[in-house]
Design a protein around this motif. Structure first.
Motif: not given
Length: 322
Positions: A9-21, A23-32, A36-41
């Motif tokens: 949630x903290x990461x999502x708020x910092x980037x202004x994206x959803x917590x689902x996005x 989570x998907x980026x961090x765990x290598x699943x979902x459609x991101x 976006x994955x690089x930004x999240x990591x």
């Protein structure tokens, strides 16, 4: 804020994206997207994020293993083996072990397996209680619906729409000319809820069309003579198609047809609710067992990490093979 307290949630708020996005980026699943994955990591690294699973292990609160309970009388069937392989795939990808829990004649005092959560496959009142007692107070994901004792212990659910799937099979049989379909279900004392849904779907389909339902039951692994007897009975009842709930039974029935007196009557169209490799000439539902296992294991890991919604339900999509 330390790394161990940073959440998705903290990461999502910092980037202004959803917590689902996130989570998907961090765990290598979902459609991101890759961007976006690089930004999240990058943000996770900058904030010192440590995944919940990793943090739990550092605190000594995690075993790095998930459990899988499969009822003893179905383990030799290919669906359950493929499901286990799929769950093992995800366990390996995420640095976890997969522990298969065996049914026991009596509780094993002092031998609780070291797992962080449990996949309860095809739970039934006859086995679910012992399975959850074995693992203790860990998250449980039910693979298939369950309404028996200790239902409140289930944290999340994943299941196929078996009631809808049997209607799809029956519609296809009807299009092929069947006017009198029969269903061979499992014995009530061993019938998981998904198989009950198949029966419900069959009966409602017949009722909606003014067709008399013809229901027979067999054990999960019947002897050949029991299958021959059902074939004789259904031939006498005028069934022109037969849907088999138990895996492998349609192909066994096909092989045994010529050994019964019913061979003198037209062979019914055969269908199965659990198709397996080599089911040539039999209409069937492909439950995509390995993908099912992978999806179930991912759901359990999300429950363990706190990322799943309480009571979350996931629909596993199967497909019709003609």
């Amino acid at each position: 804020m330390t790394g161990s307290t940073v959440t998705i949630v903290d990461i999502a708020q910092a980037l202004g994206i959803s917590k689902t996005a996130v989570s998907s980026a961090l765990h290598g699943r979902g459609r991101v997207s890759a961007a976006t994955r690089e930004r999240v990591l990058a943000q996770a690294e900058a904030m010192g994020y440590v995944s919940n699973r990793a943090a739990q292990r550092l605190r000594g609160g995690s075993h790095g293993a998930i459990g899988l309970h499969i009822p003893a009388d179905v383990r030799e069937l290919s669906f359950y083996m493929e499901f286990a392989f799929g769950a093992a795939d995800v366990a390996a990808e995420t640095g976890n072990d997969l522990l298969l829990l065996a049914d026991t004649a009596a509780p094993r005092a002092g031998r609780r397996p070291s797992v962080d959560g449990l996949l309860a496959l095809d739970p039934a009142p006859s086995s679910f209680g012992e399975a959850i007692a074995r693992v203790g107070p860990v998250p449980i994901v039910s693979v298939g619906d369950y309404e028996g004792p200790d239902r409140e212990r289930v944290s999340a659910w994943i299941a196929a729409d078996h009631e809808g799937l049997v209607r799809e099979v029956l519609d296809t049989l009807g299009s092929a000319g069947s006017a009198a379909p029969a269903l061979v279900a499992l014995e009530p004392e061993r019938e998981p809820l998904w198989a009950t849904h198949v029966v419900d779907g069959y009966r409602s389909w017949c009722a909606a069309r003014g067709i008399e339902s013809v229901l027979r039951r067999l054990p999960v692994t019947p002897e050949d003579e029991a299958i021959r007897s059902v074939l004789e009975d259904l031939a006498a009842a005028g069934a022109d198609s037969i849907v088999w709930v138990g895996q492998g039974l349609a192909m066994r029935a096909r092989a045994l047809w010529g050994e019964t007196r019913s061979a003198r009557t037209p062979r019914p169209i055969l269908a199965t609710m659990a198709a397996e490799p080599g089911s040539v000439g039999v209409l069937g539902i492909d439950l995509r067992a390995r993908d099912y296992g992978r999806s179930a294991a991912r759901l359990l890991l999300r429950v363990i990490s706190g990322e799943a919604e309480p009571g979350e339900r996931v629909v596993h999509h199967a497909r019709l093979l003609s």
